[in-house]
Structures are given as structure tokens and as C-alpha cells.
Design an enzyme around this catalytic site. Structure first.
Site, PDB file in Angstrom:
ATOM      1  CB  CYS A  14      -1.082   0.028   1.308  1.00  0.00           C
ATOM      2  SG  CYS A  14      -0.132   0.283   2.709  1.00  0.00           S
ATOM      3  CG  ASP A 442      11.992  26.685 -34.233  1.00  0.00           C
ATOM      4  OD1 ASP A 442      12.652  27.889 -34.245  1.00  0.00           O
ATOM      5  OD2 ASP A 442      12.368  25.696 -34.884  1.00  0.00           O
TER       6      ASP A 442
END
Length: 841
Positions: A14, A442
Site C-alpha cells: 500500500c 519555434d
């Protein structure tokens, strides 16, 4: 030097286990970062600490650890042949089968007889002690079958780190011990012939609860394991793509070898229907290759001499002979597998919330259970009732749901992205991408195709066009800039060849310079040749048309200007429009001149253009955008984009760009499409929402469930909770979290059909290379290689047929076309060659 190592962890059950392991490893001297993943039972550790110290820390914490060694994913190795193989579900199914079998018998003796008056063998009539003994035996068997809960729970307590198994073991164990006490007390009452006490003790048996808790938790664990297996399906599919063998040519003979025996520069052959074993370059042949496994694009891509091929892709039609360029872990498919695996094993920042809670969750729950028992005892409810409330608190609490909330969503999203050619390097990049508000793009190769061509040649007075182009060719021959390639292609068409140069130097964002025959040549933008004779030549009109003017000089005298234009990708404007609909501010960054940049910006639809900037200035521009207080995504593909990609909150590299850009980025797009960048952002946003949903339900489940189990709602609403229902709720909570994460597989990433747009771009790219389509013709009568050559020659004489690949074994000819050709011409050519034309496939 800091390094990053991966370990397999055993014994975790767990989120509390995860917190314990991370705390232990982080305490090791030299460890800078530790991320433990409950879903994959793995751990990634950064720092200088040795593996031995890390393993010792994990072992001392009560768990097991083993380093994961990088191996070729295609190798056959028995130790770790399939790291994602579901080994948990078969073991859980076996436990569940036997547990259910004995539980049904136990329930018949307990609830069946006591509540529904089911008949029992005569021996048990009014023999309550015998009934109790049968329940004791059956419950003991079920507890032994599920002993893992007790072993893990006790070990975690001894190491000072109680976990989920501790809660289960305590809930079941306390029920068993209380029932055992009642059984012994019953025997005393039986001896004293106190029938009323015997019946009372019989009603206080919790043997069936002890067994039911274990069985129901096992049901939940099994469902959870099966669901977790589905979250790794995409990664498993990728791993299956990695070929096992290759056919290579050695000593003029074809031999089949294991793929790990292929070396760089080996020549390998691929026949139709075979998977390409390693990355390479085609040296002979023509075929259509299905690259959907890597790119998500179902349209086959034509491959011919000089084309690159990738491992894991499928050759569909022709015969290919290739030279290996990347082998082993360096192949594209193995790098993708590694990226997806690493991203799935890493931890997203949002998981820190659950980590903090998980570290104290189990001790707090145990304390709440103890308080619940004491309060109900003080209120005079009796030991049996008080114990039932405390046990309900223990078994309904679920730290598993907290631990799985983030990693399952990350795993599913990583796999979903990979299947669409979107690769997230880490869980952090998957989270950060979805939080951004500004996108910086770009220009060249990102918004535009990055395949510019020469549009205008403008020599100054006294200089011929040939002299200008020759000088430009000499200096640009060593440059890797896309604009330089346009000049090289133009010069090649004119039949020119580059002359030798020395002292070559590329000045980023400006241009190049070199010496040729003792003369200094320069080429670049206007600023680079400023001050030279005739350098004031007006080129604004060209720039306004979206053309980039390149200036060339020789010994400080301007030779002329060559204009180059790059076209916008067919889907860039649509992608930018979609980003703006998602409320992103879209900014274009480019080193190009202002006028050209503004024209491209206008055509693509960006909000703002920042032009004429150097690579380091791109990074500064990104920082300036970040100064607004909003996360920034940078999308680029070139070396000059690397600084900006690194600075941005999330850097996205176009996969067809340079390795430097890809290395600097957080997200890699295998395709060269901006639509995939939009899809990556959508996937990240959906994943963030999914994680928050998982965390919400995990928290709210415990916040509502624990008070309900403790009996807090009895006075107000009369609500109570049987321990068995508490166990059922806990067993399903983790399953629900995992199932919610699996919904990410159905997220729609593209607003319209992806293939439609990619197909347009693919066709455009093919047309720019003189290729628009392929067709397969069926031909009867070919008997040998001479027949193949005869047909090939006949077909290639047809106007529009650029190449033909014939096969007498298959009776086919795969032709590559640069334009539409009437079928009658194919039939006539085949018939005139002396063979029978059977039509097209």
C-alpha cells in the site's frame, strides 16, 4: 558523479509501504532523490550512493530490493524475460479459489444454520461446541491460505512501519481471537449446563467475519491486479514489437541471427510482412512501411534508397536491403520503451499530497480503531459490539487507493501517449505540460516544414548568377541549417559541385564564414554582412512575402542575395487555432528577420511574434514569458532551440528534429506535427483531472467510511456497518481507482481525424520528393529475375512511374508514381513485354 538507478521492490502492499521505503532510502548518504511506484513495484534513485547501501536501507525497512540491469528488450533471458508479466493475478486467483471453497462451508455452519435454519448432520444438532470447532478449523485454514497478510502485517509492525496488511491482519486476527475466547467460554458454560450462556457465546462468534474479511480483501486484490495489468497494456504492446531475430548478409550469404547479434553497419534484409529488426538506412529496394506502432499514423510510408527505417515497424510490400545504424538499446523502439517505462516509474509532484497522508495513515487508523473500541465500551455497548465497530474501522480503511491514485493514471496516460507518437519522459513532465498557459513555438521545422527552397537569385552588378550560387554553395556545403540545404539542392540541380574551404565557422543566429582559395567568404543575414559594399541592398519586399534573404560576400564585397522560402505545414494553422481555443497565448520565436517572421506569424495565426533573436535570446524570451507568472511550454526541433527547451516549464521536441533538441526536451513527438503537441497538452490536462478525481475519491472514501465504521452516524441516522461489508468496501475501493484511470484510454486527443491531416502532409512531402502514391500490379508469366528486369524496364518507361519493384515469386510489381497514370498504360506495357496483366491489388 550523480547517476540514476532502478530497482525492483518486493513486499509492498500500500501507500504506507511506499512512504516507508522512500523515507528509508532518502536517509542514505548520497541519495538526492527517490521515487517509489506501487503500481510497478519499482524504485528510481538518483545520487551517488552505492546500490549495496540502497538495498540495505530497503531491507532494513522490511522490504526486498534488487537492481534492474539494462538489457536488450529483445533478448531471451529467463530472469526477467517479461518485467511486466502479471505474476500476481494467478497467485491471487489460486488463493481466492480455495478461500471461497472453505468460506462457503464455513458460512453454511455459521450464518446458514444460525440465521436461516439450514439443517446440519445429526451429530451437530444442539452440539454448539462442535459447530464452533468446525468454524475454528475452517477459519484457520482460510487464514493459513491468506497468511501473506499476517506475515507482511507483522513484519511491517516489527520494522515500525505498519501498512495495509497490518490493518487486514488486525481486523481478521482480532475477530479470530475474540471468537476463540468465546469458544473456550462456551465450553465452560456447556460444562455448567448454562444453555443461555452457550447460545449467547454462539451469537458472538466472528469466525465467519475473520475469514470473510480475508476473502473479500483477496477479491479486491485480484480485481486490482487484473486492472493494473490493463494499465500496462500499451507498454506490453510496445515490448512485443521488439523483434527477436534478423536476417543479415555475411560472406555473401543470408543468415538468421538473434537481433542482439546485429552490429552497426551490418547489412540486413527485410521481406514483405517482416518486422524491421534494428534502425537502419535503405541501401537497395523500395517498399511501403507501416510505422503506426511508433507514430500512431496508419498510412504506410514509402521507403527507397537513402530512407531511414526504424526497428519495430512493418515492411508491407517490397524487398529492402538496409545498413544497420542503431542496434540494441539505441534503436528507436527500445528508446521509446525505456522512455515510457521510466515515465511510468517516476513520480508526479501532485502525488506528494498522498505521500504525506500515507506516511501516517495506518498508525492513525489503528489509533481510531482503539478509541472506537474504548468509547463504545465506556458507553456500555458490550465487548462484542465494541469490537465489531473497531474491526470495521480497521478493514474499511484503504491506503491502497491513495497509493494507486497517481501511478495508475500516469501509466495509462504514458501508454496512451506512446501509442499516438507522444512520449513523456517523466511523470513530472506529464503533469507540468497540462498546467501551462503560454505556448512558445519555434518557426523553422516546427510551424514550417523546414524544407525551404530557393525562390530568387539576385547577383549585384558585375557578378554572374553562377558565380553567386557557386560561392554560396562553397560556404554552405558544411552547414546543417535548413536554409543551407535549400541552396545545396538548387546548386545540385544546376550541376555545380562544392569547392574545398578552410577555417569554416558557423555563428549561431547570424551565418557562416570560411576561406576558399585565400578569399574570405561570408553568408548570412543582413546584420552579419553589415558595413560591406552594397550591403544596404533593399530586400524588404521579399521579406514581406515570407521569403528569407541570405546575403553572400567575398573579401568584404557583396556578391548578391539568394532568397529562400519555407512553407507552413498543412496542419500548423489548425493546431495553433486549437491552442487559442484552449485559451493559450501562442508566441512564435525565430532568428529570422522581422518582416518574414511577421508574415509567417500572420499566416499561422499566432498571437505574437518575437523575431531576430539568437539561441540564447530564445531562452531569455522564454524566461520573460515565465515572468508573467504563467507556466510556459516551448516547442522546437533544432539545436538552437535546446536552451529554450531546457528553460521552459515543459519542453516539447518535434521527433523529426535533432538529437540535441530531443535530449533537452521533456516531451518528444515522434511525428513532426503540431497537432500532436496539442494532443500532448490535452492528454496531460485529462490526466491531471483523472489524478485529482482518484485522490478525491480515495480521500472522501476514507473520510466517510471510517466514521461510518466507527458508528458516528448511529445516533443521527441509525447507520452502522458490519465488518464484512467494510471489507467488501475496502476491496473494491482500489479497483474503482484503477478503473477510473483506465478511462484515459478513451480520451479523444484529436478534434478531427488525425489521419486525414497527416495524410495531407504525407502526400505533400511525397510530392515534394516526386512521389505521390504506390500501386501493386498483378502480373502473370514471370519466371525468373530476367523476367522481373524485363517488366521493371517496361513499366519505368511510362511517364509518371518513378520506380518499379517486381517479384516473380509473388507475381507482382509495386510501382511508385509521381502523378496519376491511367491503368490502360500499365496493361499495354505489360502486354507488349509478353506477359499477362491481371489488374491491381
Amino acid at each position: 558523479m550523480a547517476n540514476k538507478n532502478k530497482f525492483d521492490i518486493t513486499g509492498m502492499s500500500c501507500a504506507a509501504c511506499v512512504a516507508r521505503v522512500e523515507k528509508a532510502v532518502n536517509a542514505v548518504n548520497g541519495v538526492t532523490e527517490c521515487a517509489v511506484n506501487l503500481l510497478t513495484n519499482s524504485m528510481i534513485v538518483s545520487g551517488t550512493a552505492s546500490a549495496e547501501k540502497i538495498i540495505k536501507a530497503v531491507t532494513d525497512a522490511g522490504y526486498g530490493a534488487q537492481p534492474v540491469k539494462a538489457t536488450n528488450s529483445s533478448k531471451k533471458n529467463t530472469h526477467n524475460s517479461d518485467p511486466l508479466q502479471d505474476k500476481e493475478s494467478p497467485a491471487l486467483l489460486k488463493r481466492l479459489f480455495w478461500s471461497l471453497g472453505f468460506l462457503l462451508i464455513l458460512m453454511y455452519f455459521s450464518m446458514g444454520h444460525m440465521m436461516w435454519n439450514f439443517s446440519l448432520p445429526p451429530f451437530f444438532e444442539n452440539n454448539h461446541v462442535a459447530i464452533g470447532l468446525v468454524q475454528l478449523i475452517l477459519c484457520s485454514i482460510i487464514m493459513f491460505i491468506n497468511k501473506k497478510f499476517f506475515v507482511s502485517g507483522i513484519k511491517s509492525v516489527l520494522h515500525g512501519a505498519p501498512n495495509m496488511d497490518t490493518l487486514v491482519a488486525m481486523g481478521s486476527g482480532v475477530s479470530f481471537l475474540w471468537s476463540l475466547y468465546c469458544l473456550f467460554a462456551m465450553t465452560d458454560a456447556q460444562v455448567k449446563q448454562n444453555t443461555e450462556a452457550v447460545i449467547n457465546y454462539m451469537d458472538n462468534f466472528y469466525f465467519e467475519s475473520a475469514a470473510m474479511i480475508l476473502t473479500l480483501i483477496t477479491v479486491g486484490k485480484f480485481l486490482e491486479a487484473k486492472s493494473k495489468g490493463k494499465t500496462t497494456s500499451a507498454l506490453k504492446s510496445l515490448m512485443k514489437l521488439a523483434p527477436k531475430t534478423a536476417t543479415i548478409i555475411r560472406n555473401d550469404s543470408e543468415i538468421s541471427v538473434d537481433v542482439e547479434e546485429v552490429h552497426i553497419d551490418d547489412i540486413f534484409v527485410i521481406r514483405p510482412g517482416e518486422t524491421i529488426p534494428v534502425d537502419g538506412v535503405v541501401v537497395d529496394g523500395f517498399s511501403a512501411v507501416n510505422e503506426s506502432a511508433l507514430t500512431g499514423e496508419s498510412i504506410p510510408v514509402n521507403k527507397k534508397t537513402g530512407s531511414k527505417v526504424s526497428s519495430g515497424t512493418l515492411n508491407q510490400s517490397g524487398f529492402l536491403k538496409c545498413r544497420a545504424t542503431r542496434v540494441g538499446q539505441d534503436t528507436t523502439i527500445n528508446q521509446i520503451i525505456q522512455l515510457v517505462s521510466d515515465a511510468s516509474s517516476s513520480k508526479a509532484p501532485i502525488a506528494k499530497i498522498a505521500d504525506k497522508v500515507s506516511g501516517v495513515f495506518v498508525p492513525v487508523v489503528i489509533a481510531i480503531a482503539a478509541i472506537t473500541f474504548i468509547v463504545w465500551m465506556v458507553m456500555g455497548s458490550g465487548a462484542g459490539y465494541s469490537l465489531a465497530r473497531a474491526i470495521s474501522v480497521l478493514v474499511i480503511s484503504c491506503p491502497c487507493a491513495l497509493g494507486l491514485a497517481t501511478p495508475v493514471a500516469i501509466m495509462v496516460a504514458s501508454g496512451k501517449g506512446a501509442s499516438n507518437g507522444i512520449l513523456f519522459k517523466t511523470a513530472e513532465s506529464l503533469e507540468t505540460t497540462g498546467k501551462a498557459k503560454i505556448v512558445a513555438l519555434d518557426k523553422t521545422g516546427t510551424i514550417t516544414k523546414g524544407q525551404p527552397s530557393v525562390t530568387d537569385i539576385i547577383p549585384v552588378d558585375g557578378i554572374s548568377e553562377t558565380e553567386l550560387v557557386q560561392s554560396a554553395l562553397n560556404i554552405e556545403a558544411k552547414s546543417e541549417h535548413p536554409l543551407a540545404k535549400a541552396i545545396l539542392d538548387y546548386a545540385k540541380e544546376k550541376g555545380l559541385s562544392a569547392e574545398a574551404v578552410s577555417e569554416f565557422e558557423a555563428i549561431a543566429g547570424c551565418g557562416v564564414k570560411a576561406k576558399c582559395k585565400d578569399a574570405e567568404l561570408r553568408g548570412g543575414n543582413k546584420e552579419f554582412i553589415k558595413g560591406l559594399e552594397n550591403s544596404s541592398y533593399d530586400t524588404d519586399d521579399f521579406a514581406r512575402q515570407g521569403k528569407t534573404p541570405l546575403y553572400f560576400s567575398k573579401d568584404n564585397k557583396l556578391l548578391g542575395i539568394i532568397c529562400v522560402a519555407d512553407t507552413i505545414k498543412e496542419d500548423s494553422a489548425d493546431a495553433i487555432k486549437e491552442l487559442k481555443k484552449m485559451n493559450f497565448e501562442v508566441v512564435m520565436l525565430t532568428g529570422d528577420n522581422e518582416l518574414t517572421a511577421q508574415e509567417i506569424g500572420r499566416l499561422s495565426g499566432v498571437d505574437r511574434v518575437i523575431a531576430g533573436i539568437l539561441p540564447e535570446q530564445k531562452a531569455k524570451a522564454v524566461k520573460d514569458l515565465q515572468a508573467k507568472g504563467k507556466p510556459v511550454i516551448m516547442i522546437g526541433d533544432g539545436i538552437n532551440d535546446a536552451p529554450a527547451l531546457t528553460v521552459a516549464d515543459s519542453g516539447i521536441a518535434i521527433g523529426k528534429g535533432t538529437d540535441v533538441a530531443i535530449d533537452a526536451a521533456d516531451v518528444v513527438l515522434v511525428n513532426g506535427s503540431l497537432r500532436d503537441a496539442v494532443a500532448a497538452i490535452k492528454l496531460s490536462q485529462k490526466t491531471l483531472v483523472n489524478i485529482k478525481e482518484n485522490l478525491f475519491w480515495a480521500f472522501i472514501y476514507n473520510l466517510i467510511g471510517i466514521p461510518l465504521a466507527a458508528g458516528c452516524y448511529i445516533k443521527a441516522f441509525g447507520w452502522t456497518l458490519n465488518p464484512m461489508f467494510g471489507a467488501a468496501a475496502m476491496s473494491l475501493s482500489s479497483f474503482c481507482v484503477v478503473s477510473n484511470a483506465l478511462r484515459l484510454n478513451f480520451v479523444r486527443l484529436y478534434s478531427s481525424r488525425k489521419n486525414k491531416h497527416n495524410n495531407i502532409e504525407n502526400s505533400s512531402q511525397q510530392e515534394s520528393k516526386g512521389v505521390s502514391m504506390t500501386k501493386t500490379l498483378k502480373i502473370e508469366g514471370m519466371m525468373c529475375s530476367h523476367c522481373e528486369a524485363h517488366i521493371k524496364g517496361a513499366l519505368e518507361k511510362i511517364d509518371g512511374v518513378t520506380s518499379a519493384v517486381t517479384s516473380h515469386e509473388k507475381g507482382t510489381a509495386v510501382i511508385e508514381l509521381s502523378k496519376d497514370v491511367p491503368e490502360e498504360l500499365f496493361k499495354a506495357a505489360v502486354t507488349e513485354a509478353g506477359y499477362k496483366y491481371l489488374g491491381q491489388e
